[in-house]
Design a protein around this motif. Structure first.
Motif, PDB file in Angstrom:
ATOM      1  N   PHE A 252       0.842  -1.200   0.000  1.00 52.81           N
ATOM      2  CA  PHE A 252       0.000   0.000   0.000  1.00 52.81           C
ATOM      3  C   PHE A 252       0.876   1.248   0.000  1.00 52.81           C
ATOM      4  CE2 PHE A 252      -3.350  -2.878   1.028  1.00 52.81           C
ATOM      5  CZ  PHE A 252      -4.544  -2.212   0.721  1.00 52.81           C
ATOM      6  N   ILE A 253       0.593   2.125  -0.953  1.00 53.49           N
ATOM      7  CA  ILE A 253       1.260   3.425  -1.008  1.00 53.49           C
ATOM      8  C   ILE A 253       0.410   4.462  -0.273  1.00 53.49           C
ATOM      9  CG2 ILE A 253       2.104   5.240  -2.562  1.00 53.49           C
ATOM     10  CD1 ILE A 253       2.377   2.913  -4.674  1.00 53.49           C
ATOM     11  N   ARG A 254      -0.907   4.324  -0.412  1.00 52.87           N
ATOM     12  CA  ARG A 254      -1.820   5.220   0.296  1.00 52.87           C
ATOM     13  C   ARG A 254      -3.097   4.461   0.637  1.00 52.87           C
ATOM     14  NH1 ARG A 254      -6.112   8.195  -0.835  1.00 52.87           N
ATOM     15  NH2 ARG A 254      -6.012   7.697  -3.059  1.00 52.87           N
ATOM     16  N   TYR A 255      -3.500   4.536   1.908  1.00 54.98           N
ATOM     17  CA  TYR A 255      -4.740   3.918   2.369  1.00 54.98           C
ATOM     18  C   TYR A 255      -5.909   4.900   2.231  1.00 54.98           C
ATOM     19  CZ  TYR A 255      -2.236  -0.005   4.546  1.00 54.98           C
ATOM     20  OH  TYR A 255      -1.477  -1.125   4.779  1.00 54.98           O
ATOM     21  N   PRO A 256      -7.124   4.389   2.068  1.00 54.15           N
ATOM     22  CA  PRO A 256      -8.292   5.276   2.026  1.00 54.15           C
ATOM     23  C   PRO A 256      -8.614   5.914   3.377  1.00 54.15           C
ATOM     24  CG  PRO A 256      -8.766   3.184   0.938  1.00 54.15           C
ATOM     25  CD  PRO A 256      -7.477   3.014   1.673  1.00 54.15           C
ATOM     26  N   ILE A 257      -8.263   5.237   4.467  1.00 49.29           N
ATOM     27  CA  ILE A 257      -8.560   5.755   5.802  1.00 49.29           C
ATOM     28  C   ILE A 257      -7.245   6.061   6.511  1.00 49.29           C
ATOM     29  CG2 ILE A 257      -9.605   5.263   8.049  1.00 49.29           C
ATOM     30  CD1 ILE A 257     -11.559   3.390   6.593  1.00 49.29           C
ATOM     31  N   ASN A 258      -7.033   7.344   6.820  1.00 50.12           N
ATOM     32  CA  ASN A 258      -5.795   7.770   7.473  1.00 50.12           C
ATOM     33  C   ASN A 258      -6.033   8.549   8.764  1.00 50.12           C
ATOM     34  OD1 ASN A 258      -3.568   7.078   5.382  1.00 50.12           O
ATOM     35  ND2 ASN A 258      -5.182   8.033   4.170  1.00 50.12           N
ATOM     36  N   ASN A 259      -7.287   8.905   9.021  1.00 46.52           N
ATOM     37  CA  ASN A 259      -7.621   9.581  10.269  1.00 46.52           C
ATOM     38  C   ASN A 259      -9.092   9.307  10.566  1.00 46.52           C
ATOM     39  OD1 ASN A 259      -9.376  11.887   9.242  1.00 46.52           O
ATOM     40  ND2 ASN A 259      -7.510  12.197   8.027  1.00 46.52           N
ATOM     41  N   PRO A 260      -9.552   9.553  11.788  1.00 49.80           N
ATOM     42  CA  PRO A 260     -10.927   9.204  12.164  1.00 49.80           C
ATOM     43  C   PRO A 260     -11.994   9.796  11.246  1.00 49.80           C
ATOM     44  CG  PRO A 260      -9.650   9.697  14.121  1.00 49.80           C
ATOM     45  CD  PRO A 260      -8.779  10.038  12.948  1.00 49.80           C
ATOM     46  N   LYS A 261     -11.769  11.012  10.746  1.00 48.52           N
ATOM     47  CA  LYS A 261     -12.762  11.648   9.884  1.00 48.52           C
ATOM     48  C   LYS A 261     -12.979  10.871   8.588  1.00 48.52           C
ATOM     49  CE  LYS A 261     -15.565  15.127   9.846  1.00 48.52           C
ATOM     50  NZ  LYS A 261     -16.616  15.207  10.886  1.00 48.52           N
ATOM     51  N   ASP A 262     -11.964  10.163   8.147  1.00 54.04           N
ATOM     52  CA  ASP A 262     -12.078   9.410   6.893  1.00 54.04           C
ATOM     53  C   ASP A 262     -13.142   8.318   6.972  1.00 54.04           C
ATOM     54  OD1 ASP A 262     -10.178  10.927   5.604  1.00 54.04           O
ATOM     55  OD2 ASP A 262      -8.516   9.561   6.049  1.00 54.04           O
ATOM     56  N   TYR A 263     -13.393   7.764   8.172  1.00 53.88           N
ATOM     57  CA  TYR A 263     -14.469   6.784   8.303  1.00 53.88           C
ATOM     58  C   TYR A 263     -15.802   7.405   7.908  1.00 53.88           C
ATOM     59  CZ  TYR A 263     -11.362   3.767  11.129  1.00 53.88           C
ATOM     60  OH  TYR A 263     -10.346   2.963  11.566  1.00 53.88           O
ATOM     61  N   GLU A 264     -16.039   8.613   8.372  1.00 52.63           N
ATOM     62  CA  GLU A 264     -17.307   9.291   8.099  1.00 52.63           C
ATOM     63  C   GLU A 264     -17.408   9.761   6.654  1.00 52.63           C
ATOM     64  OE1 GLU A 264     -18.718  11.301  12.181  1.00 52.63           O
ATOM     65  OE2 GLU A 264     -16.907  12.225  11.340  1.00 52.63           O
ATOM     66  N   ASN A 265     -16.277   9.935   6.009  1.00 50.30           N
ATOM     67  CA  ASN A 265     -16.266  10.447   4.641  1.00 50.30           C
ATOM     68  C   ASN A 265     -16.387   9.353   3.579  1.00 50.30           C
ATOM     69  OD1 ASN A 265     -16.039  13.096   5.507  1.00 50.30           O
ATOM     70  ND2 ASN A 265     -13.789  13.069   5.456  1.00 50.30           N
ATOM     71  N   LEU A 266     -16.427   8.091   3.989  1.00 54.76           N
ATOM     72  CA  LEU A 266     -16.594   7.018   3.023  1.00 54.76           C
ATOM     73  C   LEU A 266     -17.925   7.171   2.293  1.00 54.76           C
ATOM     74  CD1 LEU A 266     -15.342   3.910   5.054  1.00 54.76           C
ATOM     75  CD2 LEU A 266     -14.120   5.103   3.227  1.00 54.76           C
ATOM     76  N   LYS A 267     -17.908   6.956   1.001  1.00 57.23           N
ATOM     77  CA  LYS A 267     -19.119   7.048   0.191  1.00 57.23           C
ATOM     78  C   LYS A 267     -19.708   5.660  -0.020  1.00 57.23           C
ATOM     79  CE  LYS A 267     -18.271  11.440  -0.431  1.00 57.23           C
ATOM     80  NZ  LYS A 267     -19.037  12.472   0.323  1.00 57.23           N
ATOM     81  N   VAL A 268     -20.977   5.609  -0.354  1.00 54.16           N
ATOM     82  CA  VAL A 268     -21.598   4.365  -0.803  1.00 54.16           C
ATOM     83  C   VAL A 268     -21.306   4.235  -2.288  1.00 54.16           C
ATOM     84  CG1 VAL A 268     -23.750   3.095  -1.097  1.00 54.16           C
ATOM     85  CG2 VAL A 268     -23.385   4.491   0.958  1.00 54.16           C
ATOM     86  N   LEU A 269     -20.626   3.156  -2.662  1.00 52.93           N
ATOM     87  CA  LEU A 269     -20.146   3.011  -4.040  1.00 52.93           C
ATOM     88  C   LEU A 269     -21.204   2.408  -4.965  1.00 52.93           C
ATOM     89  CD1 LEU A 269     -16.510   1.669  -3.511  1.00 52.93           C
ATOM     90  CD2 LEU A 269     -17.300   4.047  -3.673  1.00 52.93           C
ATOM     91  N   ASP A 270     -21.114   2.777  -6.231  1.00 51.27           N
ATOM     92  CA  ASP A 270     -21.932   2.188  -7.284  1.00 51.27           C
ATOM     93  C   ASP A 270     -21.216   0.929  -7.777  1.00 51.27           C
ATOM     94  OD1 ASP A 270     -23.306   1.455  -9.547  1.00 51.27           O
ATOM     95  OD2 ASP A 270     -23.267   3.429 -10.487  1.00 51.27           O
ATOM     96  N   PRO A 271     -21.795  -0.255  -7.564  1.00 47.83           N
ATOM     97  CA  PRO A 271     -21.100  -1.486  -7.955  1.00 47.83           C
ATOM     98  C   PRO A 271     -21.007  -1.710  -9.457  1.00 47.83           C
ATOM     99  CG  PRO A 271     -23.313  -1.988  -7.226  1.00 47.83           C
ATOM    100  CD  PRO A 271     -23.104  -0.514  -6.962  1.00 47.83           C
ATOM    101  N   LYS A 272     -21.689  -0.876 -10.224  1.00 49.94           N
ATOM    102  CA  LYS A 272     -21.638  -1.021 -11.680  1.00 49.94           C
ATOM    103  C   LYS A 272     -20.466  -0.260 -12.286  1.00 49.94           C
ATOM    104  CE  LYS A 272     -26.635  -1.669 -11.989  1.00 49.94           C
ATOM    105  NZ  LYS A 272     -27.904  -1.165 -12.570  1.00 49.94           N
ATOM    106  N   LYS A 273     -19.637   0.315 -11.424  1.00 52.61           N
ATOM    107  CA  LYS A 273     -18.498   1.086 -11.900  1.00 52.61           C
ATOM    108  C   LYS A 273     -17.210   0.585 -11.244  1.00 52.61           C
ATOM    109  CE  LYS A 273     -21.224   5.345 -12.450  1.00 52.61           C
ATOM    110  NZ  LYS A 273     -21.372   6.759 -12.004  1.00 52.61           N
ATOM    111  N   GLY A 274     -16.107   0.771 -11.947  1.00 52.06           N
ATOM    112  CA  GLY A 274     -14.790   0.560 -11.364  1.00 52.06           C
ATOM    113  C   GLY A 274     -14.483  -0.864 -10.928  1.00 52.06           C
ATOM    114  N   VAL A 275     -13.822  -0.967  -9.802  1.00 52.32           N
ATOM    115  CA  VAL A 275     -13.310  -2.248  -9.316  1.00 52.32           C
ATOM    116  C   VAL A 275     -14.435  -3.233  -9.044  1.00 52.32           C
ATOM    117  CG1 VAL A 275     -12.068  -3.356  -7.425  1.00 52.32           C
ATOM    118  CG2 VAL A 275     -11.224  -1.205  -8.366  1.00 52.32           C
TER     119      VAL A 275
END
Length: 346
Positions: free
Chosen positions: A83-106
């Motif tokens: 990992f070069i960069r994680y999506p969660i790096n501080n407590p606020k990042d938990y709250e900033n997670l979005k609900v993803l569209d499964p028809k896109k991307g990964v």
């Protein structure tokens, strides 16, 4: 019986011709390309005559979907990337997670993979998608396989963690909707938070169980072969998870001290769910002389012992976790050889 008939009968408590058989291994050289990955999974499944496909998705896929920067493994013997960069790096990042569209991307990539498998097998071989629990996904997006930061967040940032868990549930519901449409028969629901070495009972009741039950209840009448994978091999919260609405339980029943592990005998005494295990993947496939008969003897001893512990045939002979990556795949064919010899060839 074909594989689907065998496992359906096992789930329904009907007579089966023999026990089940399966295995799964990381495939880091192809697991981000759905066309190549599907072909590799089909070849691996058919070569070893498994009774179901456990879709061995790259363990980083949800973190990747949430924007992690990852240097993926280029070593066929190492599944984990850097990992070069994680999506969660501080407590606020938990709250900033979005609900993803499964028809896109990964997530769309993972759905395409399932479609390719379903189109190939046309229902004859059950397909089981890998889904980690919401709490395990948060760990993956914080420090991959290391629980320390997640343990600290549960203790000091409970509000933010709950927000992140809620987002993970909603993303996974949408993802599961599409996976079911694509053709899965169930999920391999993997938790790294069901051992007392990592989480307390009180923390599990607060941060794990409610979210697990919400997801499993969401699919329980829409899928028929769901497996709970309890990661680790000792001090497991086994009894606490017995009411999870799944048809089968997989865990490492070998490899730990007798006083610390949950044996097949213990498991069968407290549940009638299908038990999946019997093999110590860390040791059973190795021989200093590369002697297939030596490995086969070990596997046969494992199988005979397992059937003594779990004699009702509601059992699938398989590893407690993933198969070793540094062993030639021909070695795994010995599992079917010993099943045929001990249970009778079909």
């Amino acid at each position: 019986m074909n594989s689907r008939e065998r496992l359906k009968a096992m789930v329904e408590g009907k007579q089966v011709d023999r026990i089940g058989l399966s295995g799964w291994v990381h495939m880091p050289m192809v697991d981000t390309n759905p066309k190549d990955f599907a072909r590799a999974l089909i070849n691996f499944t058919d070569y070893n005559e498994w009774d179901f496909i456990k879709v061995m998705s790259n363990g980083h896929y949800m973190a990747e979907a949430y924007g992690a920067e990852i240097d993926f493994s280029r070593d066929p013997h190492e599944w984990s990337g850097k990992f070069i960069r994680y999506p969660i790096n501080n407590p606020k990042d938990y709250e900033n997670l979005k609900v993803l569209d499964p028809k896109k991307g990964v997530l769309a990539r993972e759905i395409e993979l399932v479609k390719r498998l379903a189109d190939h097998y046309k229902g004859e071989k059950p397909i089981v998608a890998t889904i980690f629990t919401p709490l395990t996904w948060l760990q993956e997006m914080t420090s991959s396989t290391m629980p320390g930061p997640t343990q600290a967040a549960m203790r000091y940032n409970a509000k933010e963690v709950h927000a992140g868990l809620s987002r993970m549930v909603e993303t996974n519901k949408l993802f599961l909707d599409e996976l079911i449409k694509a053709g899965i028969d169930g999920i391999f629901y993997a938790t790294q938070y069901a051992t007392r070495d990592v989480i307390t009972k009180e923390q599990h009741e607060e941060f794990a169980r409610p979210y697990d039950m919400e997801l499993l209840d969401y699919i329980k009448d829409r899928t028929w072969f769901n497996m709970l994978h309890i990661h680790y091999n000792k001090n497991l919260m086994f009894e606490e998870l017995l009411d999870y609405p799944v048809q089968a339980i997989n865990w490492e029943d070998k490899g730990a001290a007798e006083s610390e592990r949950t044996s097949l005998t213990q498991a069968r005494s407290i549940t009638d769910k299908i038990l999946i295990g019997g093999i110590d993947q860390h040791h059973d496939f190795y021989s200093k002389r590369n002697d297939r008969e030596e490995i086969k003897r070990v596997l046969k001893e494992r199988l005979v012992s397992s059937l003594e512990e779990c004699p009702d045939k509601r059992f699938i002979f398989a590893p407690g976790c993933s198969l070793p990556m540094d062993v030639d795949h021909y070695v795994f064919t010995l599992m079917k050889e010993v099943v045929d010899e001990v249970c009778g060839a079909v």
